[in-house]
Design an enzyme around this catalytic site. Structure first.
Site, mmCIF file in Angstrom:
data_model
loop_
_atom_site.group_PDB
_atom_site.id
_atom_site.type_symbol
_atom_site.label_atom_id
_atom_site.label_comp_id
_atom_site.label_asym_id
_atom_site.label_seq_id
_atom_site.Cartn_x
_atom_site.Cartn_y
_atom_site.Cartn_z
ATOM 1 N N GLU A 3 -5.072 -3.971 -2.099
ATOM 2 C CA GLU A 3 -6.233 -3.216 -1.710
ATOM 3 C C GLU A 3 -6.746 -2.260 -0.723
ATOM 4 O OE1 GLU A 3 -4.723 -6.035 -1.030
ATOM 5 O OE2 GLU A 3 -5.603 -6.975 1.455
ATOM 6 N N ARG A 4 -5.617 -1.189 -0.348
ATOM 7 C CA ARG A 4 -5.867 -0.240 0.173
ATOM 8 C C ARG A 4 -6.223 0.452 -0.294
ATOM 9 N NH1 ARG A 4 -6.336 -3.463 4.377
ATOM 10 N NH2 ARG A 4 -4.597 -4.177 4.948
ATOM 11 N N PHE A 47 0.718 -1.319 -0.278
ATOM 12 C CA PHE A 47 0.245 0.166 -0.082
ATOM 13 C C PHE A 47 0.551 1.217 0.003
ATOM 14 C CE2 PHE A 47 0.297 0.245 4.835
ATOM 15 C CZ PHE A 47 1.276 1.558 5.056
ATOM 16 N N SER A 63 5.708 -7.538 3.425
ATOM 17 C CA SER A 63 6.322 -7.584 4.771
ATOM 18 C C SER A 63 6.600 -9.025 4.065
ATOM 19 C CB SER A 63 5.322 -6.444 5.726
ATOM 20 O OG SER A 63 3.947 -8.319 5.199
ATOM 21 N N CYS A 104 9.182 1.685 2.732
ATOM 22 C CA CYS A 104 10.060 0.585 3.405
ATOM 23 C C CYS A 104 11.761 1.374 3.704
ATOM 24 C CB CYS A 104 10.412 -0.008 2.334
ATOM 25 S SG CYS A 104 10.717 0.047 0.776
ATOM 26 N N LYS A 148 -1.444 -7.170 -9.301
ATOM 27 C CA LYS A 148 -2.061 -6.791 -7.730
ATOM 28 C C LYS A 148 -1.323 -6.176 -6.836
ATOM 29 C CE LYS A 148 -3.235 -8.583 -4.253
ATOM 30 N NZ LYS A 148 -3.663 -7.307 -3.796
ATOM 31 N N GLU A 208 9.075 -3.914 13.070
ATOM 32 C CA GLU A 208 8.954 -2.804 12.359
ATOM 33 C C GLU A 208 7.574 -2.400 12.230
ATOM 34 O OE1 GLU A 208 7.899 -4.103 7.839
ATOM 35 O OE2 GLU A 208 8.985 -2.531 6.847
#
Ligand code: NAD
Length: 498
Positions: free
Chosen positions: A176-177, A149, A226, A281, A173, A382
């Site tokens: 979805e957020r 996201f 992640s 990240c 893909k 994290e």
């Protein structure tokens, strides 16, 4: 409720999904849309469309591919402001930061515009008498991208411009957020002249991802997200014989030496820790103050951390927006609590921040936690929020050991005026991307991006030269055009050069 559809073979479609996910406005805390969660059947439709398109696209000339990429580059550039607003509305980051993300993605498109140069092979004349040899690279087929996201346009752009320029077709893909920007990108590809089916978007969660990982017509999988999911993707896609690169999470340290310019270092530290609410990240989440640097650093971090202007992403006065979901907000607040309970000192406290007019938004204020030790949860995990831990160490060696003991190895930085210390640092840390007085050392598009250890599963980094290598496979041709008078008859020995 607005529905954000899939994009398969040049058409919007809601697919067969019965499940949906909410898309929030993180600044207000309200749901603004819903996204269908693709079934395995929807994924199959997208992969089939991509497989059919591959038959034609893989034969399109380099010059035509490059022209379409140039067109795409122009369109993204022209629509950059609009794309940034769409990102801000769903992700929460401030518009100027989203514009930076569009720019960094665009740089990969620009890199891919040079595909005729990037795909040049090698040629050796007369490797044996009357024998020549050459190499070249060919596309793989249908490539899939599964993305996080936190950079809804830039991270997918690490993948598909290079994959498509190399002659592959692509199924994305996205997270979805914040899925809307991927649909805008799909429309811009059409406007740029890309044939239908070369770029497809399916929205979804684990069900859609698993369908991609298991699909026999998917040749390669690029994942960014992640670490636990990266590990899973790498294993499952590998089991199905696919080429896979899976970039995972991070815990990026910045070392501050006593000889560093503290004003310069702290400006960059707060920007790297709190920019995009720490949801990068490459964010700095731990700073290691060496020797006498600690107390002075804490003072300036207090001044600068408390001065960050937090507000909705659309407000040009905001420097930092909300985090992505209520769940993320609660997770981050929980970590700050745990730091306090485990004996660290919260010097800048982002808990309880309320933004006027946005009382239900997913806000967490900038937080600095001092006296953090390696066994605390705030250090080990994290957090992926605007939380900067300060760890103390006596020497550079101790600081380097700390970084090397960490399971993650994405990015790291050093602030110093000593070339000797900087050299020792960059040579000895077990991390993929290193900044010397540069806190967020994201490589330019013509280098490759990737971490070490639990920050990357697979052997190739993303975009740049590694990207071209990942999305192609090599061929070496050895060729002879015999003259009848030169034929020597059959030899049953292993062929050697003459
Ligand atoms: P995430 O791992 O939750 O999700 C990433 C993608 O995986 C999404 O598309 C999601 O739908 C899918 N997914 C989630 N759970 C899944 C499951 N159980 N099975 C299959 N697919 C699943 O990550 P996120 O929260 O979207 O993004 C934040 C994470 O991404 C952070 O850990 C961050 O460090 C990492 N990240 C890493 C890099 C890098 O370059 N190394 C870059 C950006 C983000």
């Amino acid at each position: 409720m607005r529905t954000i559809e899939h994009w398969i073979s040049g058409t919007r479609t809601a697919g067969a999904a019965t499940r949906t996910a909410p898309v929030w406005n993180p600044a207000t805390g309200e749901q603004q849309a819903e996204v269908p969660l693709a079934t395995a059947g929807d994924v199959d439709d997208a992969v089939r469309a991509a497989a059919t398109a591959f038959e034609h696209w893989s034969q399109v000339s380099l010059s035509r591919r490059s022209k379409i990429l140039f067109n795409f580059r122009e369109l993204i550039n022209r629509r950059a402001a609009e794309l940034a607003e769409v990102i801000s509305d769903e992700h929460g980051k401030v518009v100027s930061d989203a514009a930076g993300e569009v720019q960094r993605g665009l740089e990969v498109v620009e890199f891919a515009c040079g595909i005729p140069q990037l795909l040049k092979g090698e040629y050796s004349d007369q490797v044996s008498t009357n024998v020549d040899a050459w190499s070249y690279r060919q596309p793989l087929g249908v490539c899939a991208g599964i993305t996080p996201f936190n950079f809804p346009i830039m991270v997918p752009m690490w993948m598909y411009p290079v994959a498509i320029a190399c002659g592959n077709t692509f199924v994305l893909k996205p997270s979805e957020r914040d899925p809307s920007v991927s649909l805008m990108v799909a429309e811009l590809w059409v406007e740029a002249g890309l044939p239908d089916g070369v770029f497809n978007v399916v929205h979804g969660d684990k069900e859609a991802v698993d369908a991609l990982l298991d699909h026999p017509d998917v040749a390669a999988v690029s994942f960014v997200g992640s670490t636990p999911i990266a590990k899973y993707i790498h294993q499952r896609a590998s089991e199905h014989g696919k080429r896979v690169q899976a970039l995972g999470g991070a815990k990026n340290h910045a070392i501050v030496l006593p000889d560093a310019d503290l004003d310069f270092a702290s400006d960059h530290l707060v920007a790297a820790a709190f920019g995009s609410a720490g949801e990068r990240c490459m964010a700095i989440s731990a700073t290691v103050a060496v020797g006498s640097a600690g107390d002075a650093l804490n003072e300036v971090l207090y001044d600068k951390g408390t001065a960050v202007r937090v507000g909705p992403g659309r407000d040009p006065a905001s420097e930092m927006g909300p985090v992505v979901t209520r769940q993320a907000q609660e997770r981050i607040l929980g970590y700050i609590d745990s730091g306090e309970q485990q004996g660290a000192k919260i010097t800048v406290d982002g808990r309880g921040l309320v933004v006027d007019g946005y009382e239900n938004g997913f806000f967490v204020g900038p937080t600095v936690i001092d006296q953090v030790t390696p066994e605390m949860d705030v250090y080990r995990d994290e957090i992926f929020g605007p939380v900067l831990s300060v760890v103390r160490s006596d020497t550079v060696e101790e600081a380097i050991d700390l970084i090397n003991a960490n399971p993650y190895g994405n990015g790291t930085a050093i602030f110093t005026n000593s070339g000797e210390a900087a050299r020792r640092f960059h040579r000895n840390v077990t991390v993929g991307m290193i900044g010397i007085n540069v806190p967020v050392p994201v490589p330019m598009a013509f280098y490759s991006f990737g971490g070490w250890k639990d920050s990357l599963f697979g052997d190739r980094h993303i975009h740049g030269p590694d990207g071209v290598s990942f999305y192609t496979r090599g061929k070496v041709v050895t060729s002879r055009w015999p003259h009848i008078e030169h034929t020597t008859g059959a030899s049953y020995d292993m062929p050697t050069a003459e």
